[in-house]
Design a protein around this motif. Structure first.
Motif, PDB file in Angstrom:
ATOM      1  N   THR A  78       8.092   7.580 -11.194  1.00  0.00           N
ATOM      2  CA  THR A  78       6.992   7.433 -11.861  1.00  0.00           C
ATOM      3  C   THR A  78       7.499   5.507 -12.526  1.00  0.00           C
ATOM      4  N   VAL A  79       7.986   5.852 -13.498  1.00  0.00           N
ATOM      5  CA  VAL A  79       8.029   4.928 -14.184  1.00  0.00           C
ATOM      6  C   VAL A  79       8.809   3.257 -13.246  1.00  0.00           C
ATOM      7  N   LEU A  80       9.543   3.347 -12.120  1.00  0.00           N
ATOM      8  CA  LEU A  80       9.921   2.415 -10.947  1.00  0.00           C
ATOM      9  C   LEU A  80       9.193   2.370 -10.496  1.00  0.00           C
ATOM     10  N   GLY A  81       7.994   2.948  -9.746  1.00  0.00           N
ATOM     11  CA  GLY A  81       7.223   2.764  -9.031  1.00  0.00           C
ATOM     12  C   GLY A  81       5.701   2.238  -9.800  1.00  0.00           C
ATOM     13  N   GLN A  82       5.329   2.568 -10.837  1.00  0.00           N
ATOM     14  CA  GLN A  82       3.929   2.286 -11.793  1.00  0.00           C
ATOM     15  C   GLN A  82       4.003   1.217 -11.923  1.00  0.00           C
ATOM     16  N   LYS A  83       2.798   0.060 -11.291  1.00  0.00           N
ATOM     17  CA  LYS A  83       2.199  -0.988 -11.708  1.00  0.00           C
ATOM     18  C   LYS A  83       2.609  -2.010 -11.789  1.00  0.00           C
ATOM     19  N   SER A  84       2.035  -1.519 -14.057  1.00  0.00           N
ATOM     20  CA  SER A  84       2.489  -2.061 -15.181  1.00  0.00           C
ATOM     21  C   SER A  84       3.618  -3.033 -14.555  1.00  0.00           C
TER      22      SER A  84
END
Length: 791
Positions: A572-578
């Motif tokens: 989730t962290v590596l793929g989140q837009k922010s």
């Protein structure tokens, strides 16, 4: 409206089937003729009264043998107690090893279920004296008698004012007729006694029955009915012989005169009487002198004895086979010892055991639940044992401490003593320790574990090789052996002096370290409350520690859940837009890409049901060890829920705060490298690599460490909460692990009140140590100090 399912065409289709089987003579159920039993349709179907009348000759001998054997089978009453349930109020005793083996071979009983034999109970009294005429053996014997003859046996239950059975009366099955409703479901019975007729509800009747494929809901099909045609042949053969011998009009000799005039009637009568008088009995074989010329003709009759004997033997064997009785038992003069023993084994295995199982199963279904659903009846094993094998097995179990000397004495009918309750353990054998797989700990974690100092190894005498105690103690096997000695010491199987000596000689611990591993267990005298002038508080007896406290639940489910969460968090962290946008536009992400509150809430929702398993397991174990019941578990549940939520939320927040710190530190290191000359084009790849490295560490070592630590914390927390609510436990004691570190060793054997901490290490969330663990991967344990509890 009836609550039973309707059976379509019940009144027509079965009739057509039975008419095809029996022909036009078929009639309805109820002890009346139901067609024909022979292939030609000329012999009427026997009723139950006819089947009972067959109780003669070989049928009598065979069924009487079964009746006597089965009436001597010992029936016992047992009670089960699950974890958290109240113990039975009736008087119980321990179950012998032999009976326990027989029970588990027939019933599904879990390892956590406590089993006891009930020795005093109204149900036992009822079976021992079922009614003024019948005791237990007679009742069981009569039941089996009617089952073998008619396929049915009936008990009438007479109840007291509370609805419990007061007496049991066996009803002659030939006098009982089932009453069915419009759907052919049995609703009651009619009992005929002479000209009187009695109606009983099916709830007041226990109906034992053999299987009947023609009437699966009603009357049973007996072995005697199955052999009815052979029984009839035997009867007719015996009747023929009886009539022939009773009216034996067969002369052995014929005397004819040679004269033309012959004998007159008077002369013939005189000669016949004279001949009989002279040669009857002792005169047989004497000389006969004829005064007149006569002819003597000896009459020869064709012998039939051998054919009749062979027919009778075949009929006997067929009837015995139908009743599952080995024919060798009725050929006493032809069987040797080995044949007789094999025949007895077959009798009990194929005849007696299945019959007593049928009776006991029906009692457990219809009679026992009227008292308590936790009770059940079981019979002592009737099949003869393999004496040679059983002797070897018992010897092995006794020598290896599987059964105690008291249990072995009970097997042979000897009195058991207190000294025999402790198992014998051969020299050099100790209980095996649970498997332990150490894992390296991260030095930069927010809960850094102290290093374990290796104890010094005593120097070897001059000229001798140095003992390999260090290498042995450093192995997993060495740690397991130390734990095994601790378990033996805490359970009273190993004296403290021997444990300390073994730790020094075999494993190379110093005197102080060995004594810390095996702290002296002394009764803890709790100070009595202040006494007033009116009442004097008596001195309380010495308290006793429950050792060891319990077997911990394996932390694997929690480790797996944390691993799965970290994997989800990484993706989730590596793929989140922010995060990706900040890398593209700012070359460095803001701190908002990792929201601690959001991740704490999500982790809390995932971990709560898993951690709850450890709380429930520990609470149940503690209740059982303190002798509590299900009521205590209900009382403690609200406090468990509150503590569960707080503990889970705390460890989820500290875990995510530590993850955030690791990410921040990794990015700060990367920022410093950029300042020192890292190419800007490599920033994106380097950024992702650094974040990936942080989560890779979480997936492996840190998930293992957190899972083991929090599982231990949850179980000890639930243990303390349950102990407080019980009112039985008064204090708690720190139990040192075999691989205890210098930080924990000062706590060995320390005993404090339930509300007091063992030690205060600081002001943080985990600064006050109320129970193990004191640090990550701490394997110390805790026991409860009680007051007069016999553990």
């Amino acid at each position: 409206m009836s609550d039973t399912p309707e059976i379509p065409n019940k009144s027509t289709k079965p009739d057509q089937v039975k008419q095809k089987l029996f022909g036009p003579n078929w009639r309805s159920l109820g002890g009346k003729p139901q067609g024909s039993y022979d292939a030609f349709g000329g012999q009427p179907e026997p009723g139950k009264a006819d089947l009972v009348a067959a109780y003669s000759d070989i049928v009598y001998a065979a069924i009487k043998l079964i009746q006597r054997k089965i009436s001597r089978v010992k029936l016992r009453l047992y009670a089960t107690t699950e974890t958290g349930e109240a113990r039975p109020k009736c008087k119980t005793t321990s179950v012998t090893w032999k009976n326990l083996k027989s029970i588990k071979a027939n019933k599904s009983i879990s390892f956590s279920t406590q089993l006891g034999e009930v020795v005093e109970h109204p149900l036992l009294d009822l079976l021992d004296k079922a009614n003024p005429q019948h005791n237990r053996g007679e009742l069981i014997g009569i039941t089996q008698l009617f089952l073998d003859l008619t396929g049915n046996a009936y008990w009438l239950i007479i109840r007291d004012d509370f609805g419990l059975p007061q007496s049991l009366y066996p009803l002659p099955s030939q006098c009982v007729e089932l009453v069915r409703d419009e759907n052919q479901i049995v609703r009651g019975v009619k009992y005929y006694e002479g000209e009187k007729e009695y109606d009983y509800l099916i709830e007041d009747i226990i109906h034992f029955r053999e299987d009947n494929p023609l009437d699966v809901y009603g009357e049973g099909h007996s072995p005697v009915r199955a052999m009815w045609q052979r029984i009839q042949v035997g009867w007719k053969e015996i009747s023929y012989l009886d009539n022939t011998l009773s009216n034996n009009a067969r002369p052995d000799v014929m005397v004819s005169p040679k004269s033309e005039h012959g004998f007159g009637q008077d002369e013939a009568e005189r000669m016949a009487k004279d001949f009989g008088h002279r040669f009857r009995g002792s005169g047989n074989g004497g000389a006969f002198i004829a005064t007149d010329p006569v002819d003597f003709e000896i009459l020869q009759w064709q012998p039939k004895d051998l054919a009749e004997l062979e027919l009778y033997k075949n009929l006997k064997i067929s009837i015995l086979n139908g009743l599952h009785i080995p024919p060798e038992l009725f050929e006493i003069g032809e069987a040797n010892r080995s044949t007789a023993e094999a025949a007895l084994y077959s009798l009990y295995a194929n005849c007696i055991r299945p019959r007593i199982e049928l009776i006991v199963d029906k009692l457990n279904e219809k009679l026992v639940p009227l008292y308590d659903k936790r009770l059940f009846i079981h019979f002592d094993e009737v099949v003869p044992e393999d004496k040679s094998f059983d002797l070897q097995e018992r010897d092995m179990l006794l020598k290896n401490g599987v059964i105690t000397r008291s249990e072995a004495r009970r097997l042979y009918g000897f009195e058991a003593f207190d000294w025999g309750d402790e198992p014998l353990i051969p020299s050099g054998m100790l209980p095996s320790a649970p498997a332990y797989s150490p894992s390296p700990m991260l030095a930069d974690d927010h809960q850094q574990a102290p290093a374990v100092a290796a104890p010094a190894t005593p120097a070897a005498p001059d000229g001798q090789a140095q003992p390999a105690a260090d290498s042995l103690r450093a192995t997993v096997g060495g740690s397991q052996q130390v734990m095994a000695m601790q378990a033996a010491y805490y359970s009273g199987q190993l004296p403290r002096e021997a444990a300390v000596a073994n730790a020094r000689i075999i494993f190379g611990f110093t005197e102080a370290e060995a004594e810390a591993l095996f702290p002296e267990i002394k009764p803890q005298v709790l100070a009595p409350a202040a006494a007033t002038q009116e009442t004097q508080v008596p001195e309380k007896p010495a308290a006793k520690a429950i050792l060891p406290p319990m077997r911990d639940k394996a932390p694997d489910p929690l480790v797996q859940a944390i691993n799965e969460f970290f994997a989800h968090q990484r993706a989730t962290v590596l793929g989140q837009k922010s995060f990706t946008d900040d890398i593209e536009t700012k070359a460095f992400p803001d701190g908002g890409f990792f929201d601690i509150d959001k991740w704490t809430d999500e982790m809390f929702q995932r971990m709560l049901p898993v951690v709850e398993m450890f709380y429930d397991h520990s609470a149940g174990e503690t209740v059982a060890r303190l002798g509590g019941d299900a009521g205590l578990l209900k009382v403690v549940q609200p406090n468990l829920k509150e503590a569960l939520s707080k503990a889970t939320l705390l460890f989820c927040r500290t875990t995510n705060e530590s993850t955030s710190q690791d990410l921040t530190k990794a990015l700060e290191d990367l920022r410093q490298q950029i300042a020192e000359g890292l190419e800007v084009g490599d920033v994106k790849n380097a950024m992702k690599d650094r974040v990936q490295q942080v989560f890779n560490g979480l997936d492996n070592e840190r998930a293992y460490m957190i899972g083991h630590t929090e599982a231990s914390r949850a179980q000890h927390d639930a243990m303390m909460i349950t102990a407080k609510e019980s009112g039985v436990a008064k204090a708690k004691r720190w139990i040192l692990s075999s691989d205890a570190c210098p930080t924990c060793k000062p706590l060995a054997g320390k005993t404090v009140g339930l509300d007091e901490p063992f030690v205060v290490d600081g002001l943080g969330a985990y600064g006050e140590i109320n129970s193990p663990p004191r640090h990550p991967l701490c394997r110390c344990a805790m026991s409860l100090v009680t007051e007069g509890v016999n553990d």
